[in-house]
Write a protein that holds these residues in place. Structure first.
Motif, PDB file in Angstrom:
ATOM      1  N   VAL A  46       5.031  12.176   9.530  1.00 41.76           N
ATOM      2  CA  VAL A  46       6.307  12.854   9.318  1.00 41.76           C
ATOM      3  C   VAL A  46       6.173  13.901   8.221  1.00 41.76           C
ATOM      4  O   VAL A  46       6.771  14.984   8.298  1.00 41.76           O
ATOM      5  N   GLU A  47       5.371  13.623   7.206  1.00 45.80           N
ATOM      6  CA  GLU A  47       5.123  14.620   6.154  1.00 45.80           C
ATOM      7  C   GLU A  47       4.479  15.876   6.735  1.00 45.80           C
ATOM      8  O   GLU A  47       4.841  16.999   6.369  1.00 45.80           O
ATOM      9  N   GLU A 104      14.476   6.502  10.038  1.00 43.61           N
ATOM     10  CA  GLU A 104      15.005   6.945   8.741  1.00 43.61           C
ATOM     11  C   GLU A 104      14.310   8.221   8.286  1.00 43.61           C
ATOM     12  O   GLU A 104      14.952   9.145   7.761  1.00 43.61           O
ATOM     13  N   LYS A 105      13.008   8.283   8.481  1.00 44.19           N
ATOM     14  CA  LYS A 105      12.238   9.465   8.070  1.00 44.19           C
ATOM     15  C   LYS A 105      12.611  10.681   8.917  1.00 44.19           C
ATOM     16  O   LYS A 105      12.760  11.793   8.403  1.00 44.19           O
ATOM     17  N   HIS A 115      11.911   2.213  10.540  1.00 45.60           N
ATOM     18  CA  HIS A 115      11.291   2.964   9.447  1.00 45.60           C
ATOM     19  C   HIS A 115      11.104   4.433   9.836  1.00 45.60           C
ATOM     20  O   HIS A 115      11.459   5.341   9.068  1.00 45.60           O
ATOM     21  N   LEU A 116      10.578   4.664  11.040  1.00 52.37           N
ATOM     22  CA  LEU A 116      10.356   6.029  11.506  1.00 52.37           C
ATOM     23  C   LEU A 116      11.679   6.772  11.658  1.00 52.37           C
ATOM     24  O   LEU A 116      11.786   7.957  11.301  1.00 52.37           O
ATOM     25  N   ASP A 163       4.489   7.626   7.863  1.00 47.85           N
ATOM     26  CA  ASP A 163       4.985   8.475   6.779  1.00 47.85           C
ATOM     27  C   ASP A 163       4.168   9.758   6.683  1.00 47.85           C
ATOM     28  O   ASP A 163       4.725  10.860   6.521  1.00 47.85           O
ATOM     29  N   TRP A 164       2.858   9.611   6.783  1.00 47.83           N
ATOM     30  CA  TRP A 164       1.980  10.779   6.685  1.00 47.83           C
ATOM     31  C   TRP A 164       2.233  11.743   7.844  1.00 47.83           C
ATOM     32  O   TRP A 164       2.294  12.962   7.639  1.00 47.83           O
ATOM     33  N   ALA A 169       2.978   1.719   8.714  1.00 46.85           N
ATOM     34  CA  ALA A 169       4.116   2.485   8.216  1.00 46.85           C
ATOM     35  C   ALA A 169       3.645   3.668   7.384  1.00 46.85           C
ATOM     36  O   ALA A 169       4.235   4.761   7.454  1.00 46.85           O
ATOM     37  N   THR A 170       2.594   3.483   6.603  1.00 45.30           N
ATOM     38  CA  THR A 170       2.081   4.590   5.783  1.00 45.30           C
ATOM     39  C   THR A 170       1.531   5.714   6.650  1.00 45.30           C
ATOM     40  O   THR A 170       1.629   6.889   6.279  1.00 45.30           O
TER      41      THR A 170
END
Length: 393
Positions: free
Chosen positions: A384-385, A314-315, A311-312, A381-382, A377-378
């Motif tokens: 990486v944002e 891909e980001k 998951h990471l 995501d944060w 995972a969220t």
């Protein structure tokens, strides 16, 4: 309250954040601000800050006994050693405290094996290492480091080490001679920036060392114990070395625990009085280490690292060309090369800290991500944002 540390020796240049408390993947500074910890103590906190299972094991043992020294036996050491030996599929465990101590111990064992089993002439044993390595900062270890900061002004250096390029199996084979006792490498070089060798390299190292009659020592202090999506990074190629060097996550982020793990025909060369540690294998360390091994034995954490790492990845891949020049990832462990036009690794780390994300730079332009395996995972995501915002700013 960032505060300097005027009475602490300046052997580190930490980011200007003062952590006062921690839980899971989050830490809180002395002013009450929260940060997502994307470093996890360089993988010492694989299972998160204050993991309830590990804290429980430590608290239970604190009420019983914390230290016996190795002058006496403790009821915790053999169960821990048996469980760790089973996890590694080996016979014996030699417990120590820090990762550097495990490396020093591995070097001593390899030399003793070279003299007592392979019959290398006295004081002629050599160990082959890889360029770009990081195995610690003791005087022996920096003798074969090519990091100027770790090496300059700390000589004279210990002989007996031969350096070859990391990932080059042919160069390694060429360097082996009758006086070679061992090859010692990191399956993935963490401090160098999560540098992953070419596919098939570890298999070739295993084949070469077996054919040439030398030990294969895998320094899995950072890469081992679930970080890469496998119990050990060597398992990514189905390889089992002769000796594992373990540390960091083995202590659960609670106490320093390290170990050398090998079969009896290797570790059995060490006799009473030849090596030791007052605190190595103490009851508290053994209780926590045993709990860590039990957690890993389920396979849950390895699978979690694999899934979250995909998951990471891909980001992060989406950032290549957007302020990032390259991404290397193995399980939940990533090296991100920052475009020099955007800033240095240190500058990006400081900007991320200002946005509530803690990472650490290495070798100028690289930042490393090694979040606890408990992270969501969220939350990834944060993080990486925030990196994307920093790169664009």
């Amino acid at each position: 309250m960032t505060g300097a540390e005027p009475h602490v020796a300046r052997n580190y240049a930490p980011l200007p954040v003062t952590i006062a408390s921690a839980d899971g993947a989050w830490v809180t500074d002395a002013d009450g601000r929260r940060y997502l910890d994307m470093l996890a103590g360089y993988s010492a906190l694989n299972f998160g800050h204050r993991n309830p299972t590990l804290v429980g094991a430590a608290k239970d043992q604190l009420d019983r006994a914390t230290l016996t020294s190795r002058a006496f036996r403790s009821d915790q050491l053999e169960p821990f050693a048996a469980a760790l030996a089973e996890l590694c599929k080996k016979d014996l465990v030699l417990p120590m405290n820090t990762g550097a101590e495990a490396v020093e111990t591995g070097i001593k064992v390899a030399r003793a094996w070279g003299y007592r089993v392979k019959r290398i002439p006295e004081n002629r044993a050599k160990i082959i290492v890889a360029a770009g390595n990081f195995h610690g900062r003791t005087t022996t270890i920096v003798s074969f480091s090519d990091d100027a900061d770790a090496r300059d002004d700390f000589g004279p250096f210990m002989p007996g080490f031969v350096t070859v390029p990391f990932g080059d199996a042919d160069a390694l084979a060429e360097a082996i001679d009758d006086e070679t006792a061992a090859v010692m490498i990191e399956p993935i070089q963490g401090e160098a920036g999560v540098v992953i060798p070419p596919e098939g390299y570890l298999k070739r190292v295993r084949e070469i060392t077996r054919e040439r009659g030398v030990l294969f020592i895998a320094d899995e202090i950072q890469s081992g114990l679930g970080r890469t999506g496998e119990t050990f990074a060597c398992a990514r190629e189905g390889v089992v070395p002769d000796m594992y060097l373990l540390g960091k996550a083995l202590g659960g982020g609670i106490v320093p625990v390290s170990a050398v793990v090998a079969n009896d025909d290797v570790l059995g060369v060490i006799h009473p009085g030849e090596h030791g540690s007052t605190f190595g294998g103490n009851p508290l360390a053994a209780a926590v280490g045993h709990a860590v091994v039990d957690m890993l034995a389920t396979g849950h954490w390895q699978e979690r690292a694999r899934a979250l790492g995909e998951h990471l990845g891909e980001k992060l891949d989406a950032l290549v060309g957007e302020g990032v020049t390259a991404v290397r990832i193995a399980g939940l462990w990533a090296g991100i090369d920052i475009d020099p036009s955007v800033g240095t690794g240190r500058e990006i780390s400081e900007k991320l800290m200002a946005r509530g994300v803690l990472v650490k730079d290495t070798h100028g332009q690289t930042i490393r991500l090694a979040p606890p395996l408990t992270i969501r995972a969220t939350e990834l995501d944060w993080a990486v944002e925030q990196l994307e915002i920093v790169l664009k700013s």
